[in-house]
Scaffold this active site. Structure first.
Site, short mmCIF file in Angstrom:
data_model
loop_
_atom_site.label_atom_id
_atom_site.label_comp_id
_atom_site.label_asym_id
_atom_site.label_seq_id
_atom_site.Cartn_x
_atom_site.Cartn_y
_atom_site.Cartn_z
CG ASN A 7 -1.79 1.18 1.36
OD1 ASN A 7 -1.85 2.00 0.43
ND2 ASN A 7 -2.49 1.31 2.48
CE LYS A 9 -0.46 3.28 4.63
NZ LYS A 9 -0.46 3.40 6.09
CG HIS A 89 -6.34 1.88 4.76
ND1 HIS A 89 -5.93 2.84 5.66
CD2 HIS A 89 -5.32 0.99 4.66
CE1 HIS A 89 -4.69 2.54 6.07
NE2 HIS A 89 -4.31 1.43 5.48
CD GLU A 91 -3.36 5.45 6.46
OE1 GLU A 91 -3.25 5.49 5.23
OE2 GLU A 91 -2.49 4.95 7.21
CD GLU A 159 -3.97 -2.46 6.99
OE1 GLU A 159 -2.84 -2.67 6.57
OE2 GLU A 159 -4.65 -1.46 6.68
N GLY A 165 1.70 2.40 10.78
CA GLY A 165 2.66 3.50 10.67
C GLY A 165 3.28 3.91 11.99
CB SER A 195 4.36 -1.55 12.28
OG SER A 195 3.96 -0.21 12.50
P1 PGA Z 1 2.28 0.45 7.65
O1 PGA Z 1 0.86 0.62 6.92
O2 PGA Z 1 2.87 -0.84 7.16
O3 PGA Z 1 3.07 1.64 7.26
O4 PGA Z 1 1.98 0.37 9.13
C1 PGA Z 1 0.02 -0.47 6.67
C2 PGA Z 1 -1.27 -0.02 6.04
O5 PGA Z 1 -1.81 1.03 6.44
O6 PGA Z 1 -1.80 -0.67 5.12
#
Ligand code: PGA
Length: 235
Positions: A7, A9, A89, A91, A159, A165, A195
């Site tokens: 991803n 982003k 997601h 976010e 997640e 993150g 992460s």
């Molecule tokens: P990250 O993000 O690996 O940077 O924690 C994962 C995600 O949001 O899909």
């Protein structure tokens, strides 16, 4: 078969995205998917399709077409020969106020156009601290999938919001426990995200109920992402 998904982003210039896509290795036995910013998706697909890497978009709207400035529809995704959509997601839920109802509409519309969907669910830190994480994830799943009767094109990504993150991944045991719980509700392919990096990927992937990984930060570095692909290859 494991699924290893990137991803990206809202990161990377076009040139950086092209370079990164060009340097990602293929897999002989696992499914690799990249979710670039949608503006780049067709070009990235051209670059990686010979390596048998799939490409999807990070979000999609729930109407076929219309006056919805800034949105893209499942028809557009399908007609661009892209394979997957991420829906729900955290976010999108947090920054763009996506509710379970909106997510449910998006899933139904995407499925009606025969797209593969990865539905993201996960609890916030306060839910886990108050021991409500199972209940929260179950509700997210039931609401997102209400009125959905065909599951062959759906995968789930678990997640936990507190792990995204933050450098603080769920332990393999915590993730496995939640995946087991989800599989008892609905027996689908479940990816873990939050992460993930080249150091914790192997142990996560070795868990019985973890069928793949959805990777943010570490997927932006070709050596890290390739290392994870390689680890998955050897399992
Ligand atoms: P990250 O993000 O690996 O940077 O924690 C994962 C995600 O949001 O899909």
């Amino acid at each position: 078969m494991k699924t290893i998904a990137a991803n990206w982003k809202m990161h990377l210039t076009l040139q950086d995205a092209v370079n990164l896509a060009s340097s990602i290795n293929s897999s002989s036995k696992n499914e690799i998917i990249i979710f670039p910013p949608s503006l780049y998706a067709i070009l990235i697909k051209d670059i990686v399709h010979k390596k048998n890497i799939k490409v999807g978009v990070q979000n999609v709207f729930y109407e076929d077409s219309g006056a919805y400035t800034g949105e893209i529809s499942p028809i557009m995704v399908k007609s661009s020969n892209l394979d997957y959509v991420l829906i729900g997601h955290s976010e999108r839920r947090i920054h763009f106020f996506e509710t379970d109802e909106i997510i449910n509409k998006k899933i139904k519309k995407a499925l009606s156009h025969n797209l593969n969907v990865i539905l993201c669910v996960g609890e916030k830190l306060e839910d886990r601290e108050n021991n409500r994480h199972f209940e929260v994830v179950k509700l997210q799943l039931l609401k997102a999938l209400e009125g959905v009767y065909e599951f062959s094109k759906i995968k789930i990504a678990y997640e936990p919001v507190w792990a995204i993150g933050t450098g603080k991944n769920a332990t393999p045991q915590q993730a496995n426990e939640m995946h087991h719980f989800i599989k008892n509700i609905i027996p689908l392919h479940i990816l873990y995200g939050g992460s993930v990096n080249e150091y914790n990927a192997k142990e996560l992937l070795s868990q019985k109920y973890i069928d793949g990984l959805l990777i943010g930060g570490a997927s932006l570095k070709s050596h890290s992402f390739n290392k994870i692909i390689e680890l998955a290859e050897l399992l």
